[in-house]
Design an enzyme around this catalytic site. Structure first.
Site, PDB file in Angstrom:
ATOM      1  N   GLY A 223       0.825  -1.212   0.000  1.00  0.00           N
ATOM      2  CA  GLY A 223       0.000   0.000   0.000  1.00  0.00           C
ATOM      3  C   GLY A 223       0.852   1.251   0.000  1.00  0.00           C
ATOM      4  N   GLU A 246       7.942  -9.227   4.396  1.00  0.00           N
ATOM      5  CA  GLU A 246       7.303 -10.136   3.439  1.00  0.00           C
ATOM      6  C   GLU A 246       7.497  -9.568   2.032  1.00  0.00           C
ATOM      7  OE1 GLU A 246       3.142 -10.954   4.158  1.00  0.00           O
ATOM      8  OE2 GLU A 246       2.736 -10.824   2.023  1.00  0.00           O
TER       9      GLU A 246
HETATM   10  C1  LIG Z   1       2.457  -7.724   1.450  1.00  0.00           C
HETATM   11  C2  LIG Z   1       2.219  -7.178   2.676  1.00  0.00           C
HETATM   12  O1  LIG Z   1       1.422  -6.327   2.796  1.00  0.00           O
HETATM   13  S1  LIG Z   1       3.052  -7.627   3.991  1.00  0.00           S
HETATM   14  C3  LIG Z   1       1.932  -8.077   5.219  1.00  0.00           C
HETATM   15  C4  LIG Z   1       0.828  -7.211   5.377  1.00  0.00           C
HETATM   16  N1  LIG Z   1      -0.298  -7.516   4.486  1.00  0.00           N
HETATM   17  C5  LIG Z   1      -1.332  -6.730   4.498  1.00  0.00           C
HETATM   18  O2  LIG Z   1      -1.309  -5.776   5.221  1.00  0.00           O
HETATM   19  C6  LIG Z   1      -2.466  -7.073   3.594  1.00  0.00           C
HETATM   20  C7  LIG Z   1      -3.654  -6.174   3.802  1.00  0.00           C
HETATM   21  N2  LIG Z   1      -3.443  -4.777   3.392  1.00  0.00           N
HETATM   22  C8  LIG Z   1      -3.589  -4.358   2.123  1.00  0.00           C
HETATM   23  O3  LIG Z   1      -3.848  -5.130   1.228  1.00  0.00           O
HETATM   24  C9  LIG Z   1      -3.414  -2.887   1.784  1.00  0.00           C
HETATM   25  O4  LIG Z   1      -2.537  -2.319   2.699  1.00  0.00           O
HETATM   26  C10 LIG Z   1      -4.757  -2.084   1.794  1.00  0.00           C
HETATM   27  C11 LIG Z   1      -5.725  -2.626   0.756  1.00  0.00           C
HETATM   28  C12 LIG Z   1      -5.388  -2.129   3.160  1.00  0.00           C
HETATM   29  C13 LIG Z   1      -4.425  -0.629   1.446  1.00  0.00           C
HETATM   30  O5  LIG Z   1      -3.664  -0.615   0.259  1.00  0.00           O
HETATM   31  P1  LIG Z   1      -3.611   0.702  -0.653  1.00  0.00           P
HETATM   32  O6  LIG Z   1      -2.964   0.351  -1.930  1.00  0.00           O
HETATM   33  O7  LIG Z   1      -2.979   1.800   0.116  1.00  0.00           O
HETATM   34  O8  LIG Z   1      -5.127   0.892  -0.873  1.00  0.00           O
HETATM   35  P2  LIG Z   1      -6.004   2.150  -1.149  1.00  0.00           P
HETATM   36  O9  LIG Z   1      -6.054   3.106  -0.014  1.00  0.00           O
HETATM   37  O10 LIG Z   1      -5.614   2.661  -2.495  1.00  0.00           O
HETATM   38  O11 LIG Z   1      -7.414   1.430  -1.184  1.00  0.00           O
HETATM   39  C14 LIG Z   1      -7.702   0.371  -2.054  1.00  0.00           C
HETATM   40  C15 LIG Z   1      -9.027   0.676  -2.747  1.00  0.00           C
HETATM   41  O12 LIG Z   1     -10.091   0.705  -1.800  1.00  0.00           O
HETATM   42  C16 LIG Z   1     -10.709   2.007  -1.797  1.00  0.00           C
HETATM   43  N3  LIG Z   1     -10.964   2.324  -0.395  1.00  0.00           N
HETATM   44  C17 LIG Z   1     -10.047   2.329   0.572  1.00  0.00           C
HETATM   45  N4  LIG Z   1     -10.662   2.569   1.753  1.00  0.00           N
HETATM   46  C18 LIG Z   1     -11.969   2.717   1.494  1.00  0.00           C
HETATM   47  C19 LIG Z   1     -13.103   2.950   2.291  1.00  0.00           C
HETATM   48  N5  LIG Z   1     -13.036   3.090   3.623  1.00  0.00           N
HETATM   49  N6  LIG Z   1     -14.295   2.996   1.692  1.00  0.00           N
HETATM   50  C20 LIG Z   1     -14.406   2.871   0.357  1.00  0.00           C
HETATM   51  N7  LIG Z   1     -13.361   2.641  -0.454  1.00  0.00           N
HETATM   52  C21 LIG Z   1     -12.166   2.571   0.111  1.00  0.00           C
HETATM   53  C22 LIG Z   1      -9.722   2.928  -2.453  1.00  0.00           C
HETATM   54  O13 LIG Z   1     -10.364   4.018  -3.066  1.00  0.00           O
HETATM   55  C23 LIG Z   1      -9.059   2.003  -3.461  1.00  0.00           C
HETATM   56  O14 LIG Z   1      -9.909   1.859  -4.578  1.00  0.00           O
HETATM   57  P3  LIG Z   1      -9.394   1.447  -6.048  1.00  0.00           P
HETATM   58  O15 LIG Z   1     -10.019   0.134  -6.339  1.00  0.00           O
HETATM   59  O16 LIG Z   1      -9.897   2.529  -6.917  1.00  0.00           O
HETATM   60  O17 LIG Z   1      -7.895   1.383  -6.043  1.00  0.00           O
HETATM   61  C1  LIG Z   2      -0.211 -14.383  -0.715  1.00  0.00           C
HETATM   62  C2  LIG Z   2      -0.227 -13.236   0.260  1.00  0.00           C
HETATM   63  C3  LIG Z   2       0.470 -12.076  -0.248  1.00  0.00           C
HETATM   64  C4  LIG Z   2       0.359 -10.780   0.503  1.00  0.00           C
HETATM   65  O1  LIG Z   2       0.424 -10.695   1.738  1.00  0.00           O
HETATM   66  O2  LIG Z   2       0.283  -9.757  -0.171  1.00  0.00           O
END
Ligand SMILES: CC(=O)SCCNC(=O)CCNC(=O)[C@H](O)C(C)(C)COP(=O)(O)OP(=O)(O)OC[C@H]1O[C@@H](n2cnc3c(N)ncnc32)[C@H](O)[C@@H]1OP(=O)(O)O
Ligand SMILES: CCCC(=O)O
Length: 450
Positions: A223, A246
């Protein structure tokens, strides 16, 4: 000709010939992340009229659009971590199913027979070396484990793929492979854009910086915001930082090149940043090529909370979509619509809390604008029906918005509600207080301005 070259010559075939082994109802792994095949995908999709219900599994679909997803009767597409591209494809009516994962377990899923048996694995890799090994490139993940138990392994060799030093489980030998397909020379790594930190990102990062000290070991999640923290760290005067993550992102290139991150104080992997996949710009892939500063490992190592917990002063920084007044974290869905995935978030949230003086930060902007341009709160009284709790409240450490960082660990329900409301945009605080009162998690003595 050496033995390995002879084997290579025997196994090197066209994409059409290689994918001819796929049968209806097979389970096929596409390499995750940058391991997604391109020419083999096209050749497999071209067989759509003769195939039925082939299950495809991958993770984080990056461009180009996979061809198989266009033929839903023939292929059932599963993505273990939705990307923007997966969301767009799904919202345009093409089916893509999510598959929840506890990422550190992924290699064991294959080795212990938990995952559905894979008939075929098709993965993009680096060219073979003179010893007969194909480096898996920037996606060791669970790749070798899935290859070990598959009936057949097809490699799509990409000249442009960086050779990523390990670690472990970073390569596969020609003797373990059934077919080799040479991708066209112009098949390049996908150069992903790196978002510039927004003002909100910088304010959030600013609230985390006081918790990072010389020698801290940093994990940054997927993100925009975690990337901002990396950039700010690179501009700081911190020293001897370590990395263990990761996902390797451009932020790590910034932190390493600035000299802020050198891994000098880590108990193991000294001078190296272990990672299990990398997604970013061309600049990052060029940096990774043959570079011992970054080390490719399977997810069973990078994401094992027991490994993470052995590194003192671990700082884990991940992003979320919403938080509610109970402090439940939703990082993956909007109602029933899958946006992303839980991925390795739990692994790092817990691992960081097992680390001596370790901390987990879950970050989010306090608001977003809806499609009509109205300001909406991401701090919700309760998560919307159907939303997924990615991290349950009892496992949450710090939550951070542009209004501050607040620790949940060790706090009661009313105290969490008070702290969470303090992280909300001021325009929404009164309403959140009323909701907290109606939910029985507000004390009259609580701070009115939270
Ligand atoms: C790989 C690793 O991450 S290591 C280990 C950790 N893993 C994780 O944390 C996995 C879970 N986290 C994630 O996948 C990401 O951090 C997220 C999805 C939470 C945030 O990622 P970002 O790229 O910053 O997302 P962003 O803020 O652009 O939001 C994603 C989408 O949801 C929408 N959105 C975000 N929050 C909201 C909300 N509250 N309500 C409506 N829409 C929303 C955004 O507009 C965006 O839309 P898009 O389809 O037009 O792109
Ligand atoms: C397969 C899981 C990958 C991620 O955390 O983004």
């Amino acid at each position: 000709m050496s033995d390995v070259m002879e084997l290579y010559r025997q196994k090197c075939v066209s994409a059409e010939k290689a994918v001819s082994i796929v049968k209806s109802h097979d389970v096929v792994d596409y390499g995750f992340f940058n391991g997604k095949p391109v020419v083999c995908d096209q050749a497999l999709a071209a067989r759509h009229e003769e195939l039925k219900d082939v299950f495809i599994h991958t993770a984080v679909t990056i461009p180009p659009i996979p061809e198989v997803i266009k033929y839903p009767g023939s292929f059932v597409y599963h993505d273990l971590q939705f990307s923007k591209l997966t969301r767009v494809l799904k919202s345009s009516g093409l089916p893509a199913f999510y598959l929840p994962i506890m990422y550190h377990q992924a290699p064991a899923w294959f080795r212990d027979g938990v995952a559905d048996h894979r008939n075929v694995v098709i993965c993009a890799v680096c060219p073979m070396d003179r010893h007969g090994y194909f480096n898996l490139g920037p996606h060791p993940s669970a790749t070798l484990a899935s290859m070990e138990q598959a009936d057949a392994v097809i490699l799509e060799v990409v000249q442009d793929m960086p050779r990523c030093l390990g670690g472990s489980e970073e390569s596969v030998h020609i003797s373990q492979v059934d077919y080799v397909v040479e991708a066209p020379a112009d098949q390049k790594m996908t150069d992903l854009p790196v978002a510039e930190p927004t003002d909100t990102d910088r304010r959030i990062a600013g609230h985390i910086m006081p918790f990072i000290q010389d020698g801290s070991c940093i994990q940054l999640g997927i993100g925009g915001m975690p990337n901002a923290v990396g950039k700010i760290i690179a501009e700081s005067d911190l020293k001897d930082l370590g990395g263990h993550t990761e996902m390797l992102s451009d932020a790590y290139v910034d932190m390493l090149l600035s000299g802020r991150m050198n891994g000098a104080r880590k108990p193991f992997d000294i001078g190296r940043v272990p990672y299990t996949f990398a997604l970013g710009s061309r600049r990052m892939y060029e940096f990774m090529d043959n570079n011992p500063a970054v080390s490719a490992y399977p997810a069973s190592y990078t994401n094992d909370p027991k490994v993470i917990g052995q590194i003192d002063n671990f700082v884990s920084i991940n992003n979320a979509l919403q938080v509610d007044l109970f402090s439940q974290i939703n990082a993956e869905s909007l109602g029933t619509t899958q946006v992303s995935g839980n991925g390795g978030m739990w692994d790092f949230v817990i691992g960081a809390q097992w680390s001596k003086n370790g901390k987990s930060f879950i970050c989010l902007a306090s608001t977003y604008k809806d499609s009509e341009g109205n300001l909406r709160s991401r701090v919700m009284p309760r998560l919307k029906e159907g939303s997924i709790v990615t991290i349950p409240r009892h496992q949450v450490d710090y939550v951070v918005t542009e209004f501050g960082a607040a620790r949940m660990r060790g706090q009661s329900t009313w105290s969490r509600a008070e702290r969470i409301i303090g992280l909300a945009h001021p325009d929404f605080r009164e309403e959140l207080i009323r909701e907290a009162q109606s939910m029985g998690i507000w004390r009259q003595s609580s701070k009115k301005d939270a």
